[in-house]
Design an enzyme around this catalytic site. Structure first.
Site, mmCIF file in Angstrom:
data_model
loop_
_atom_site.group_PDB
_atom_site.id
_atom_site.type_symbol
_atom_site.label_atom_id
_atom_site.label_comp_id
_atom_site.label_asym_id
_atom_site.label_seq_id
_atom_site.Cartn_x
_atom_site.Cartn_y
_atom_site.Cartn_z
ATOM 1 N N ASP A 1 40.872 46.036 38.700
ATOM 2 C CA ASP A 1 39.945 46.950 38.029
ATOM 3 C C ASP A 1 40.683 48.205 37.552
ATOM 4 O O ASP A 1 40.576 48.619 36.389
ATOM 5 C CB ASP A 1 38.849 47.310 39.046
ATOM 6 C CG ASP A 1 37.630 47.977 38.444
ATOM 7 O OD1 ASP A 1 37.534 48.058 37.206
ATOM 8 O OD2 ASP A 1 36.768 48.419 39.227
ATOM 9 N N GLY B 1 43.105 47.804 42.503
ATOM 10 C CA GLY B 1 43.429 46.423 42.141
ATOM 11 C C GLY B 1 43.372 46.169 40.652
ATOM 12 O O GLY B 1 43.776 47.002 39.832
HETATM 13 P P1 ADP Z 1 38.208 42.412 44.572
HETATM 14 O O1 ADP Z 1 37.621 43.740 44.919
HETATM 15 O O2 ADP Z 1 37.286 41.563 43.709
HETATM 16 O O3 ADP Z 1 38.750 41.683 45.755
HETATM 17 P P2 ADP Z 1 40.924 43.153 43.708
HETATM 18 O O4 ADP Z 1 41.315 43.815 42.440
HETATM 19 O O5 ADP Z 1 41.225 43.851 44.990
HETATM 20 O O6 ADP Z 1 39.384 42.783 43.549
HETATM 21 O O7 ADP Z 1 41.613 41.731 43.766
HETATM 22 C C1 ADP Z 1 41.242 40.644 42.963
HETATM 23 C C2 ADP Z 1 42.491 39.869 42.604
HETATM 24 O O8 ADP Z 1 43.132 40.495 41.495
HETATM 25 C C3 ADP Z 1 43.523 39.801 43.717
HETATM 26 O O9 ADP Z 1 43.992 38.472 43.807
HETATM 27 C C4 ADP Z 1 44.627 40.751 43.224
HETATM 28 O O10 ADP Z 1 45.899 40.364 43.704
HETATM 29 C C5 ADP Z 1 44.527 40.539 41.730
HETATM 30 N N1 ADP Z 1 45.135 41.554 40.843
HETATM 31 C C6 ADP Z 1 45.459 42.836 41.079
HETATM 32 N N2 ADP Z 1 45.990 43.416 39.980
HETATM 33 C C7 ADP Z 1 46.000 42.459 39.013
HETATM 34 C C8 ADP Z 1 46.434 42.396 37.646
HETATM 35 N N3 ADP Z 1 46.959 43.454 37.021
HETATM 36 N N4 ADP Z 1 46.291 41.224 36.969
HETATM 37 C C9 ADP Z 1 45.752 40.138 37.571
HETATM 38 N N5 ADP Z 1 45.317 40.125 38.843
HETATM 39 C C10 ADP Z 1 45.443 41.265 39.556
#
Ligand code: ADP
Length: 165
Positions: A32, A30
């Site tokens: 991260d 995601g």
């Molecule tokens: P968590 O483990 O906290 O749920 P995720 O990364 O799976 O973290 O998701 C958190 C949010 O970040 C989700 O809404 C996802 O769609 C979003 N997300 C993923 N990639 C990006 C990005 N490059 N920029 C902004 N938001 C993102």
């Protein structure tokens, strides 16, 4: 000013970017993964020094290859049923991140929708928590951005921000 936008948080021209990290702080999927790829390998090296981070707490590193000067890493709660402290922990993620940003001297900060991806937090509930803390901190920053990746989250944030709820 608080605004909701749709886009990739790694591309923003802003003082501080918040990362929805996991407790290892060693990267993941995601947002991260996207932040680690964009910031470069120096970020992983910096994060190793922390030896992890508790859910709801936060750590700050340089932004490395991002435009952002700082990255603030906060592990969100994994959603179970809402009866395991998830709202308080999510609120703590936002509060802890704002505190580090203030201490660093950041005037603008962008947040992803913490915990609403693989961690499964219901999006509407998470947005309410996020906007609540953003309003508390509004006077301390020139610009607070809710950087939504999907249209559903963007709609939820826009409704909350317009509604003044
Ligand atoms: P968590 O483990 O906290 O749920 P995720 O990364 O799976 O973290 O998701 C958190 C949010 O970040 C989700 O809404 C996802 O769609 C979003 N997300 C993923 N990639 C990006 C990005 N490059 N920029 C902004 N938001 C993102």
């Amino acid at each position: 000013m608080i605004e909701a936008i749709q886009g990739d948080i790694t591309k923003l021209d802003i003082d501080a970017v918040v990362n929805a990290a996991n407790k290892t702080l060693l990267g993941g999927g995601g947002v991260d993964g996207a932040i680690h790829r964009a910031a470069g390998p120096e970020l992983l090296a910096a994060c190793r020094e922390f030896g992890g981070c508790e859910t709801g707490a936060a750590r700050i590193t340089p932004g490395f290859r991002l435009k952002a000067r700082w990255i603030i890493h906060t592990p969100g709660p994994v959603w179970r049923d809402g009866e395991h402290g998830e709202p308080e922990l999510l609120q703590s993620c936002y509060r802890s991140s704002f505190k580090l940003a203030r201490e660093a001297g950041a005037k603008s900060i962008a947040f992803p929708n913490i915990s609403t991806g693989v961690y499964g937090y219901p999006k509407a509930d998470a947005a309410r928590v996020a906007v609540g803390v953003m309003r508390e901190e509004n006077g301390n920053f020139e610009r607070i951005v809710a950087c939504c990746f999907d249209a559903e989250n963007l709609g939820l944030y826009r409704d909350l921000l317009e509604g003044g709820e």
